[in-house]
Design a protein around this motif. Structure first.
Motif, short mmCIF file in Angstrom:
data_model
loop_
_atom_site.label_atom_id
_atom_site.label_comp_id
_atom_site.label_asym_id
_atom_site.label_seq_id
_atom_site.Cartn_x
_atom_site.Cartn_y
_atom_site.Cartn_z
N ALA A 80 57.61 -2.12 49.90
CA ALA A 80 58.87 -1.83 50.59
C ALA A 80 58.77 -2.19 52.07
N GLU A 81 57.63 -1.87 52.70
CA GLU A 81 57.45 -2.23 54.10
C GLU A 81 57.42 -3.75 54.27
N ARG A 99 61.16 5.15 49.93
CA ARG A 99 59.73 5.43 50.01
C ARG A 99 59.39 6.52 49.01
N ASN A 139 55.23 1.66 48.45
CA ASN A 139 55.58 1.81 49.86
C ASN A 139 55.16 0.58 50.66
N LYS A 140 54.00 -0.01 50.33
CA LYS A 140 53.56 -1.20 51.05
C LYS A 140 54.48 -2.38 50.76
N GLU A 171 56.74 9.63 47.82
CA GLU A 171 55.69 10.55 48.23
C GLU A 171 54.48 10.40 47.31
N GLY A 188 63.80 4.21 43.23
CA GLY A 188 63.47 3.31 44.34
C GLY A 188 63.73 1.86 43.99
N ALA A 207 52.48 4.68 43.98
CA ALA A 207 53.34 5.03 45.11
C ALA A 207 52.91 4.31 46.38
N THR A 208 51.60 4.23 46.60
CA THR A 208 51.10 3.54 47.79
C THR A 208 51.48 2.06 47.76
#
Length: 484
Positions: free
Chosen positions: A248-249, A228, A245-246, A230, A216, A241-242
């Motif tokens: 990345a958003e 993203r 993803n945040k 999992e 990633g 991971a959380t």
């Protein structure tokens, strides 16, 4: 004798010397995976534990063998006394042979029976094979205590009929220890192999999210923020991971916002060029045409007669003066819109007061007030321009979009921060209002200076609050304020 002469060996110049070998081992170790590192650490711990276990086994075995051999030597004396007391026929030869037979059954010691003349008494037992010891010599040398020899006289009826020479023989006990050590080693080896296999599989599952995280990050490096992760079963990796993803958003949103801002900037540049071109065409064009027409009229008046009409010439000159004044006003407004000409030349508070008076002149139906006391002469070109543009844009929005009748601007400096507040009594921002180019531009300017920008709904109207960290320029503070 040979005619050849020996020459000293050639030495390479310093620049061509062979470089020292690099530390390829450390570099190779660093390139290994985390799984390999962890398994290597576990193996190292196993090796250290095995060495410590071997040392403990050797020390305990040495003590146990020593105790067993000493106990066997003490048993020999008691065995001689019991045999003599139980013998029904105290014949010296038969007694010695009986003792020799009984001594052959002892462990951990070797006993040689001798008669009174010193000749050994040996009784052969048919079918008795010599013992084969299992422990290797190096192991026996580690454990075996020093050999001890003791001579015990054998007496019967008050006469000495022989002697028994006792020598420690710990190989039997060492064989038992060797068997125990081999069984323990094989069991430990099997357990460690199974544990390493399970650890290898477990680490593969545990560290798999890190590999996906690296993939990633590689996508991010290529400016692809769609990656993203999992959520894995582990709590720590799930948290990573959380957060990934945040982030990345957030990056995706920031990239989209930058794209929108770039498009808005391009649109703003085109709009500004179009507006400037329209003003030049609609305002400057007629003025220049009027100047040309008046100049031509004055030329004709002068050329028609030797005594020109002075009144008409004065009228044309007055028209030219009015047109030049109009051109100067248009030029000043245009220059102020492109770049405030007084900014940096006069104190910041005076520039803001000029801005208030200009808004009051252009919008007579709205009351504009400003409080700029206590400000320094300036805070640097970027900060001064940001303050000027933010107040200018906020007042423009209040008049254009909020239909405000009163707009108040206030700027104060305290604690190394410059605080701005622009309040109006208009309709205020709607709940679903879009962030236009003006608000985006103000926010970008303030963010670039590590400041804070907020747009709040007033009662009534709207309130723009801006905080910018500043360092005042030399020149002291000015105390200026503007009134409506």
């Amino acid at each position: 004798m040979s005619d050849t002469t020996e020459t000293p060996p050639e030495t390479a110049p310093p620049s061509r010397r062979t470089p020292p070998p690099r530390r390829t081992w450390s570099r190779s170790w660093a390139n290994r995976s985390t799984r390999t590192h962890l398994i290597a650490v576990v193996l190292a711990i196993d090796v250290i534990a095995a060495l410590v276990s071997c040392a403990v086994v050797v020390l305990n075995a040495r003590s146990a063998v020593k105790v067993e051999t000493l106990a066997s030597m003490a048993t020999v004396e008691q065995l001689v006394a019991d045999t003599i007391s139980l013998a029904q026929n105290p014949n010296a030869n038969s007694l010695l042979r009986t003792l020799d037979l009984r001594f052959q059954a002892l462990r951990h010691v070797r006993v040689v029976v001798q008669d009174a003349a010193g000749a050994p008494v040996t009784v052969r037992i048919a079918g008795l094979r010599p013992e084969k010891h299992q422990a290797p010599r190096w192991f026996a040398a580690l454990i075996a205590p020093p050999t001890r020899t003791h001579s015990l006289p054998i007496e019967s009826g008050g006469e000495r009929i022989g002697s028994a020479t006792i020598t420690t023989e710990p190989l039997d006990e060492i064989d038992e220890v060797w068997g125990y050590a081999v069984a323990l080693s094989l069991t430990s080896l099997a357990i460690n192999i199974a544990m390493l296999g399970a650890l290898y599989l477990a680490l593969g599952r545990i560290l798999a999210p890190l590999a996906r995280l690296a993939e990633g990050l590689t996508q991010w490096e290529r400016h692809d923020y769609t990656a993203r992760l999992e959520a894995p079963s582990s709590r720590e990796t799930a948290a990573i991971a959380t957060r990934f993803n945040k982030v990345a958003e957030a990056l995706t949103a920031t990239r989209a916002a930058n794209g929108r801002l770039n498009r808005q900037l391009l649109t703003a540049q085109d709009d500004e060029r179009r507006r400037t071109a329209l003003e030049l065409h609609d305002e400057f064009g007629p003025c220049l045409f009027a100047l040309e027409a008046n100049a031509a009229s004055m030329t004709r008046l002068v050329e028609r007669s030797t005594d020109p009409d002075r009144a008409r010439l004065a009228e044309r000159a007055a028209d030219i003066r009015d047109i030049v004044g109009q051109v100067q006003t248009l030029n000043r407004d245009l220059l102020n819109r492109l770049r405030p000409h007084a900014l940096g030349e006069v104190p910041l508070a005076e520039c803001l007061n000029l801005l208030i008076r200009d808004f009051s002149r252009r919008h007579p139906d709205t009351t504009f007030t400003g409080e700029f006391g206590g400000l320094a002469r300036g805070y640097g070109d970027i900060v001064d321009l940001t303050v000027f543009r933010c107040i200018q844009e906020s007042m423009t929005n209040a008049v254009r979009h909020g239909a405000a009748r009163h707009v108040a601007a206030r700027a104060t400096e305290a604690g190394g921060h410059l605080d701005l507040a622009i309040r109006d009594d208009g309709i205020g921002p709607a709940e679903d209002h879009r962030v236009g180019l003006g608000l985006s531009g103000m926010r970008e300017r303030v963010d670039a200076l590590d400041g804070r920008f907020t747009l709040d709904k007033g009662a009534p109207g709207a309130v723009v609050r801006i905080t910018i960290p500043v360092e005042p320029e030399p020149g002291g503070h000015s105390s200026a304020s503007a009134q409506p």
